[in-house]
Design an enzyme around this catalytic site. Structure first.
Site, PDB file in Angstrom:
ATOM      1  N   GLU B  39       0.804  -1.236   0.000  1.00 37.10           N
ATOM      2  CA  GLU B  39       0.000   0.000   0.000  1.00 37.10           C
ATOM      3  C   GLU B  39       0.831   1.277   0.000  1.00 37.10           C
ATOM      4  O   GLU B  39       0.309   2.346  -0.285  1.00 37.10           O
ATOM      5  CB  GLU B  39      -0.961   0.017   1.206  1.00 37.10           C
ATOM      6  CG  GLU B  39      -0.257   0.150   2.535  1.00 37.10           C
ATOM      7  CD  GLU B  39      -1.139   0.809   3.623  1.00 37.10           C
ATOM      8  OE1 GLU B  39      -2.306   1.089   3.381  1.00 37.10           O
ATOM      9  OE2 GLU B  39      -0.595   1.019   4.729  1.00 37.10           O
ATOM     10  N   HIS B  68      -4.209   2.949   2.248  1.00 36.58           N
ATOM     11  CA  HIS B  68      -3.624   3.776   1.188  1.00 36.58           C
ATOM     12  C   HIS B  68      -3.918   3.243  -0.221  1.00 36.58           C
ATOM     13  O   HIS B  68      -3.312   3.710  -1.193  1.00 36.58           O
ATOM     14  CB  HIS B  68      -2.111   3.904   1.399  1.00 36.58           C
ATOM     15  CG  HIS B  68      -1.735   4.723   2.599  1.00 36.58           C
ATOM     16  ND1 HIS B  68      -1.955   6.076   2.663  1.00 36.58           N
ATOM     17  CD2 HIS B  68      -1.194   4.377   3.795  1.00 36.58           C
ATOM     18  CE1 HIS B  68      -1.546   6.539   3.835  1.00 36.58           C
ATOM     19  NE2 HIS B  68      -1.090   5.524   4.549  1.00 36.58           N
ATOM     20  N   HIS B 149      -5.157  -5.569   8.020  1.00 37.39           N
ATOM     21  CA  HIS B 149      -4.515  -4.247   8.019  1.00 37.39           C
ATOM     22  C   HIS B 149      -5.256  -3.334   8.992  1.00 37.39           C
ATOM     23  O   HIS B 149      -6.355  -2.875   8.707  1.00 37.39           O
ATOM     24  CB  HIS B 149      -4.562  -3.692   6.593  1.00 37.39           C
ATOM     25  CG  HIS B 149      -3.700  -2.488   6.394  1.00 37.39           C
ATOM     26  ND1 HIS B 149      -2.351  -2.580   6.150  1.00 37.39           N
ATOM     27  CD2 HIS B 149      -3.951  -1.160   6.413  1.00 37.39           C
ATOM     28  CE1 HIS B 149      -1.826  -1.374   6.014  1.00 37.39           C
ATOM     29  NE2 HIS B 149      -2.784  -0.484   6.187  1.00 37.39           N
ATOM     30  N   HIS B 176       3.594  -0.154  10.808  1.00 36.68           N
ATOM     31  CA  HIS B 176       4.984   0.017  10.359  1.00 36.68           C
ATOM     32  C   HIS B 176       5.990  -0.209  11.488  1.00 36.68           C
ATOM     33  O   HIS B 176       7.150   0.184  11.348  1.00 36.68           O
ATOM     34  CB  HIS B 176       5.188   1.396   9.711  1.00 36.68           C
ATOM     35  CG  HIS B 176       4.436   1.591   8.414  1.00 36.68           C
ATOM     36  ND1 HIS B 176       4.738   2.558   7.511  1.00 36.68           N
ATOM     37  CD2 HIS B 176       3.403   0.906   7.861  1.00 36.68           C
ATOM     38  CE1 HIS B 176       3.909   2.488   6.470  1.00 36.68           C
ATOM     39  NE2 HIS B 176       3.084   1.488   6.668  1.00 36.68           N
TER      40      HIS B 176
HETATM   41 FE   LIG Z   1       1.356   1.013   5.483  1.00 37.10          FE
HETATM   42 FE   LIG Z   2      -1.917   1.426   6.408  1.00 41.13          FE
END
Ligand SMILES: [Fe+2]
Ligand SMILES: [Fe+2]
Ligand SMILES: [Fe+2]
Ligand SMILES: [Fe+2]
Ligand SMILES: [Fe+2]
Ligand SMILES: [Fe+2]
Ligand SMILES: [Fe+2]
Ligand SMILES: [Fe+2]
Lengths: 258, 258, 258, 258
Positions: B39, B68, B149, B176
């Site tokens: 993404e 995203h 996600h 992340h």
């Molecule tokens: Fe990401």
């Molecule tokens: Fe994300």
């Protein structure tokens, strides 16, 4: 000096983990000072004077809090005179309690600051600006440890990089899941995005699995209970050369009785 | 069968990390199939056909997406006919693309499903209920991998425990930051709350440190740029006994060129 | 046919307002059917069977709910067999109760649908897509009234414009403050962003002023109590030509005993 | 003294509405001072020096802003030296611009303060505490008008009740839908939850209907454009007896050219 920072202590299971593992960790790693996040110490929601006293007995020197600070009303009875518990500095200034403490250990001044994030949390004043306003008053401490209690990884890390070199360590709390990124930033500040959970192993963020799964399946109101069974401690050890003001190491110390 | 799941690939730095480390990991761990979250592959925001093709060249079999997905408009040109990229299943049904894919590798059917969380994200339909509606169509696959996600640790873990035993693995993405909780749940589903970041080491969630710190200090609009310099790959290796349908192991595979 | 839609009934004060004003409004405006949002009917949080029965006695035909649906646990005892109370359609399908009802009045079929928004609310499935899935089953009703319970003005209005001409009216609820935009959209659907509050006049969204002000000043946990004193009813009157399926008028009907 | 407060001016359509209606309103109601929220004046997102100058030409004395303050980068070029535009006081202290202004009109000092809410908005410092910190510096003004730019009705009203008697008026902005609750609180402060929108009549919160409906139907990225066609002005008139410091009346002044 060796400082142990213990992740959110979750109810009876978390307190049991401390009873089981803390002494051994202290001896093995020659720990001089212990900080723990206590926002979930009493039944998962807040803290009582009794549970705070129990945590001190296990050797904890300073308790930090977070979004669950006021969940258990007993806190209003003791936060003003109990000098070893702090709540987020960026709560309103007229709130009971205080956001930082300086204690003396081994002839060194150690300041602990508690901050809470703004992203995906309740509404709070800026942790960065409140910290910068406080900083002149604490900057001569030999050691400064910040508990940054927040949800978003980016916010925790951005704060830590913004104060890199100004404090000994920024330790993230709140997600109840330990991250795998303990490190020392370029100017010397030790960091981990989240130190994790001290509580039941077979749990979802310390709560009974069945409660959280039921919530996922129904979206109906669910009564969350602290999970039981085997327990774990999630913590990080900070090895600080307080003479030269260098943080030499940050390492993960996890134990469980599975 | 050995499956590698690679954390959010962040722009040019993330793609460089794949070029540097992926082949070696594949050889050393005899990887049969690679899934990566893409993404952020194009400049940190979304993915283009060109960057998707580049990722396939490095050996990635399936690309998953997240919040995203639509950031780079080029995706509307290729998501419909590019069969190896999926977007969250619980996006509206009239959205382009699809939320799952079944591919055949070593004579086994492997299904990859992409879901997105509801907590602290944009508004989406229930990932749990959408998954349960899909399940009858995929349940005979030899292997089922879910990219969940999401932001909140509790939501990811609650989903995984709700489908424990129904799928091979639930791999969290989005924060992340890699978590330190890779494990296999009681009924056999492998899990990690977040597999982490594939991108620049000296960064805040893959972005330039100076951009994120400026944002922290000013709250003003900031132009985020993907960080450069030394790179890392964050991934997990799933060792699956697809004959007996047992996930034998989940282990972290991280490399960097610091 | 004249239909009265009454804004969120807030606790005892709201029920008192109905007792005082409803009969007079019904007589004066020849009201044939009354719908009221009942999510705050019992002490401000949820509804009990007893308060629901009280509301029916005052003449209310259909009760709609919202984010406070499950606040009072008594609802689980009666929502399944009480046919005149509905909860948001876009709650999970396995939740108790139902999201719409068709009743017969004056030999006409009137369908009431309850939806809840996704913006700045808890997590829910898409109200638009759930409504569109339901629509074939209800589209032959003579009259269709939607209670769209939501926070964001833009979301309410976008939904209403998306279904303009498909339903008789979209009435917004939830903010407890009446908006000044009652109107009929180009294809005939009547609309108001929020019909407002039925409860105490000297209150903040129906709650005691002192509780809400204390919260503003301290951010500490506050026990909210339903305000007392003079009461008001906020409602809209829909004048429908059900033969030609034209909504002729939407007008505000407010009363108070100040 | 008669003060007109004009709701969020939305792009070209909003500016056109001012050109059409403002002079007539000023004459008819003998308006002495005009305040308008200008956060959407330039294409719906932010404000430029050129659009600000255009608004001053139409007779606006003071411009307030909100969450869209920094959307158009041109603001950084003029906010420091343009003394008649203010942005929320509870933005970080190191942000450009200022949060309040005192101007002299008819030999009276009129202070305008701009605040932004914390609920369902980006993260900001407490508007209440920032205001209370400012208050000693402005409390001798003859008139104090607060633009409280916020989403949640309860937050706006709680602030206004908290400062009731300390200021002339608290005017809510941001939702772009006028509320029907203009009133004077017990200690004399005039209030409306939201003054509304100055812009296109056939629009959703000032934007093209088709853009907002498409977003509702697809959840895909949509390019929002300011709507065109017939225009309206939403405003409130404050009639202040500045000698005796009494707010005599707050009344709604709306015009359109439908
Ligand atoms: Fe990401
Ligand atoms: Fe994300
Ligand atoms: Fe916690
Ligand atoms: Fe927390
Ligand atoms: Fe309500
Ligand atoms: Fe509500
Ligand atoms: Fe606005
Ligand atoms: Fe706004």
């Amino acid at each position: 000096m060796n400082i142990l920072f213990v992740g959110d202590v979750m109810g009876r299971a978390g307190r049991r983990a401390l009873r089981k593992f803390l002494d051994k960790i202290v001896k093995k790693h020659e720990v001089d000072l212990i900080i723990a996040n206590g926002e979930n110490a009493a039944g998962g929601f807040g803290i009582t004077e009794k549970t705070a006293e129990e945590l001190y007995e296990y050797g904890i020197d300073v308790l930090t809090m977070g979004n669950h600070t006021w969940d258990n009303k007993d806190i209003f009875n003791f936060i003003e005179y109990n000098k070893r518990i702090i709540r987020p500095l960026n709560f309103p200034k007229n709130n009971p309690g205080r956001g930082w403490i300086t204690i003396n250990k081994n002839n060194k001044n150690i300041t602990v600051v508690n901050l809470i994030g703004q992203v995906y949390m309740n509404t709070h004043d800026s942790p960065y600006h409140e910290f910068m306003e406080l900083y002149p008053a604490i900057k001569d401490s030999d050691i400064i440890i910040v508990d940054f209690h927040a949800e978003a990884s980016g916010e925790k890390m951005a704060f830590a990089r913004a104060v890199d070199g100004m404090v000994t360590a920024v330790i993230g709390t709140h997600t109840h899941v330990q991250t795998n990124d303990a490190q020392i930033f370029p100017k010397g500040t030790a960091y981990i995005t989240d130190v994790g959970l001290t509580g039941a192993v077979d749990s979802i963020i310390g709560m009974k699995v069945e409660n959280m799964v039921e919530k996922m399946k129904t979206s109906l109101p669910v009564r969350y209970e602290v999970a039981t069974g085997a327990v774990k401690i999630n913590s990080v050890l900070l090895e600080v050369d307080e003479i030269n003001r260098i943080t030499e190491n940050i390492s993960i110390i996890n134990k469980n009785n599975l």
